[in-house]
Design a protein around this motif. Sequence first.
Motif, PDB file in Angstrom:
ATOM      1  N   LEU A 168      57.271  70.440  40.694  1.00  0.00           N
ATOM      2  CA  LEU A 168      56.544  70.218  39.445  1.00  0.00           C
ATOM      3  C   LEU A 168      56.727  68.761  39.014  1.00  0.00           C
ATOM      4  O   LEU A 168      57.821  68.212  39.108  1.00  0.00           O
ATOM      5  CB  LEU A 168      57.057  71.148  38.346  1.00  0.00           C
ATOM      6  CG  LEU A 168      56.938  72.656  38.594  1.00  0.00           C
ATOM      7  CD1 LEU A 168      57.295  73.414  37.334  1.00  0.00           C
ATOM      8  CD2 LEU A 168      55.557  73.035  39.068  1.00  0.00           C
ATOM      9  N   ARG A 169      55.650  68.156  38.541  1.00  0.00           N
ATOM     10  CA  ARG A 169      55.715  66.746  38.156  1.00  0.00           C
ATOM     11  C   ARG A 169      55.199  66.489  36.747  1.00  0.00           C
ATOM     12  O   ARG A 169      55.139  65.345  36.312  1.00  0.00           O
ATOM     13  CB  ARG A 169      54.912  65.903  39.156  1.00  0.00           C
ATOM     14  CG  ARG A 169      55.502  65.904  40.572  1.00  0.00           C
ATOM     15  CD  ARG A 169      56.871  65.236  40.590  1.00  0.00           C
ATOM     16  NE  ARG A 169      57.483  65.244  41.908  1.00  0.00           N
ATOM     17  CZ  ARG A 169      58.349  66.165  42.322  1.00  0.00           C
ATOM     18  NH1 ARG A 169      58.699  67.165  41.513  1.00  0.00           N
ATOM     19  NH2 ARG A 169      58.881  66.085  43.518  1.00  0.00           N
ATOM     20  N   ASN A 170      54.808  67.547  36.034  1.00  0.00           N
ATOM     21  CA  ASN A 170      54.273  67.397  34.676  1.00  0.00           C
ATOM     22  C   ASN A 170      54.919  68.442  33.773  1.00  0.00           C
ATOM     23  O   ASN A 170      55.022  69.619  34.153  1.00  0.00           O
ATOM     24  CB  ASN A 170      52.756  67.577  34.676  1.00  0.00           C
ATOM     25  CG  ASN A 170      52.073  66.645  35.661  1.00  0.00           C
ATOM     26  OD1 ASN A 170      51.890  65.472  35.391  1.00  0.00           O
ATOM     27  ND2 ASN A 170      51.685  67.183  36.824  1.00  0.00           N
TER      28      ASN A 170
ATOM     29  N   SER B 156      50.633  64.595  42.608  1.00  0.00           N
ATOM     30  CA  SER B 156      50.115  65.353  41.469  1.00  0.00           C
ATOM     31  C   SER B 156      48.633  65.020  41.311  1.00  0.00           C
ATOM     32  O   SER B 156      48.279  64.014  40.694  1.00  0.00           O
ATOM     33  CB  SER B 156      50.867  65.008  40.177  1.00  0.00           C
ATOM     34  OG  SER B 156      50.232  65.600  39.052  1.00  0.00           O
TER      35      SER B 156
ATOM     36  N   SER C  40      49.093  77.042  45.095  1.00  0.00           N
ATOM     37  CA  SER C  40      48.818  75.614  45.299  1.00  0.00           C
ATOM     38  C   SER C  40      48.006  75.060  44.130  1.00  0.00           C
ATOM     39  O   SER C  40      47.127  74.219  44.293  1.00  0.00           O
ATOM     40  CB  SER C  40      48.073  75.381  46.621  1.00  0.00           C
ATOM     41  OG  SER C  40      48.873  75.771  47.712  1.00  0.00           O
TER      42      SER C  40
ATOM     43  N   ILE D 257      44.982  72.161  36.060  1.00  0.00           N
ATOM     44  CA  ILE D 257      46.387  72.485  35.826  1.00  0.00           C
ATOM     45  C   ILE D 257      46.464  73.671  34.871  1.00  0.00           C
ATOM     46  O   ILE D 257      45.660  73.800  33.938  1.00  0.00           O
ATOM     47  CB  ILE D 257      47.155  71.267  35.262  1.00  0.00           C
ATOM     48  CG1 ILE D 257      48.669  71.446  35.410  1.00  0.00           C
ATOM     49  CG2 ILE D 257      46.768  70.960  33.828  1.00  0.00           C
ATOM     50  CD1 ILE D 257      49.451  70.142  35.218  1.00  0.00           C
TER      51      ILE D 257
ATOM     52  N   LYS E 163      52.747  77.113  41.409  1.00  0.00           N
ATOM     53  CA  LYS E 163      52.650  75.968  42.311  1.00  0.00           C
ATOM     54  C   LYS E 163      52.838  76.389  43.762  1.00  0.00           C
ATOM     55  O   LYS E 163      52.116  75.939  44.668  1.00  0.00           O
ATOM     56  CB  LYS E 163      53.723  74.933  41.922  1.00  0.00           C
ATOM     57  CG  LYS E 163      53.826  73.713  42.831  1.00  0.00           C
ATOM     58  CD  LYS E 163      52.716  72.744  42.568  1.00  0.00           C
ATOM     59  CE  LYS E 163      52.968  71.391  43.213  1.00  0.00           C
ATOM     60  NZ  LYS E 163      53.217  71.418  44.648  1.00  0.00           N
TER      61      LYS E 163
ATOM     62  N   GLU F 127      48.495  73.270  40.334  1.00  0.00           N
ATOM     63  CA  GLU F 127      49.495  72.602  39.508  1.00  0.00           C
ATOM     64  C   GLU F 127      49.715  73.371  38.207  1.00  0.00           C
ATOM     65  O   GLU F 127      48.774  73.943  37.640  1.00  0.00           O
ATOM     66  CB  GLU F 127      49.062  71.182  39.197  1.00  0.00           C
ATOM     67  CG  GLU F 127      49.244  70.238  40.378  1.00  0.00           C
ATOM     68  CD  GLU F 127      49.227  68.794  39.936  1.00  0.00           C
ATOM     69  OE1 GLU F 127      50.301  68.230  39.643  1.00  0.00           O
ATOM     70  OE2 GLU F 127      48.127  68.236  39.877  1.00  0.00           O
TER      71      GLU F 127
END
Length: 581
Positions: free
Chosen positions: A395-397, A297, A366, A339, A362, A368
């Motif tokens: 997804l990480r957030n 991320s 590409s 983002i 995403k 976030e």
Amino acid sequence: MNIRDYIREHKLLFDGAMGTYFSQINKKRGVGCELANLSQPELIRQIHQEYIEVGCKAIKTNTFNANRFSYPDEELVEKVIRAGVENARRAIGQQEIFLFGDIGPVDGAHVFEEYKFVADLFLEAGVENFLFETLNTYKDLDKISAYIKEKNPEAYIICSFATSPEGFTKEGLYIQEIMDALKEVSTIDCLGLNCTCGSYHMNKLAEKLDVEGHTFSLMPNAGYPVVFDNRTYYDGDPAYYASQMKELAKYASILGGCCGTQPQHIKEVFAQLQEQSNDVIPSVKKEKKEIIDSVESPFWNKLQNHQKVMAVELDPPDHASLSKFMSGAWQLKGAGVDILTIADCPVGRVRMDSSLLACKIKRELSLEALPHMTCRDRNINATRALLLGIYAEGLRNVLLITGDPLPSADRNEVKTVFQFNSRKLAKYITSLSKQSMIGNLHLFGALNVNAHNFDVQLRLAKEKLENGMVGFLTQPVLTQKALDNLKRAKEELNCYILGGVIPVVSKRNALFMNNEINGIEVDPKIIDLYEGKTREECEGLAVKISVEIMKKMEDFTDGFYLMTPFGRTSLIEKIIREYNV
């Protein structure tokens, strides 16, 4: 007969479900189970006696729901509890049966006070054993158990929790975390599970738990419910139930039945237990499957490296065409946005799903994306399913918010859920991660710097951080008060903060936000600047004012959270370019 001596030598078998069995055999419709202590005492005693006759050595008073939250009439609650104790005692007679005061879950801000009120009634009636059951949280159990032991040091106290087959309560707490939190509470004699799960799934859950230091109790449902003609039935086979209970007996010294279990179920369990020793096999914690996370991320890495980040919110469309949205997203990526944040049906109005759209961004750009996830429209199952999906998509957030209420005109047709608030949802996601059901997600929340009572906002923010959040995106800063509150937040909160910026595009727009949008406050001096201005002049002002605000807040923020008005991504691009000059 001392209960502790008995448990050392034997499995203690409880009765089954009073409530569902009462509902099945009761001929008088509309009579509540607990109230039947007063209106149908003979039937309640009969049910107690039926369970005793098939082999149980412990029975619960018919008082699960007897509290002032369920029945505001305090005098009525007192009568119900006293009658519940009397009915159970008369059913026991001279037999050596342990009597437990049954106390169900209590919600609200005054949990201990209500537990104390109910416990005092049982203590006054001479009850020595207590079962707190179907619990979703361990709040105040240490206090009430200590209080009871102070009144009666010989009291035996069981605290039993209701979880999903995966081990989560309705509060989003994982059962092992609860067990660990209560291990050192010496005034609780036994921890356990009851309700929600059938015997098979409770078996699978029990073998994974570590309850070292406490006796363990297990009281599953008789299978899973079937609704017919507006009534709930449990059609689990008693013989099968008993075979599963024989397996459960490996892990617990105390056994019994919850919803749907009838005397026949307990009779079958009693027969199975005659063939089994009293030994308890310590459960062995299975190694968790570690989720190997190969997805980076850059947004998170930039925050950790103390570099200013740029987050921009772009509302999803209320139709299926994405051409304008995707074009705007490409433009924002070109402007250097770190983002893209996507609202989840803001103001309760239906728009394209934020999480699905975030996955598309995403995957195709590409870039976030930070989907907003509200508690308004999803229960715990739907939320977990969605989290698994977005994690798999990279997804990480995630931004967690309780969610705006539905517009009043829609409430008759659309039902909200609100099973969680954002704090509980954060705790739930953190628990999922700890149990390796998903990898690590970076959880953000909302912070209203325009609130009239900012002390409350800070208190809630601290609770959110305790439950697993790592930072906040604030409401727009358009007043000195908001700027002061933002600075105070950065001083008092140990987390990342992205300062909110929304360009004011006209006087009409400013007045609308001031009067119609909760959480936004525009300085009258700013509003006056737009008087008589053309659209081009208004846009120039929007850029100038937004950049000035960003410069003022940059010393006490970790980045900026820009909200795109009316899809005008070109305006956001100008603001970013001007700020970076």
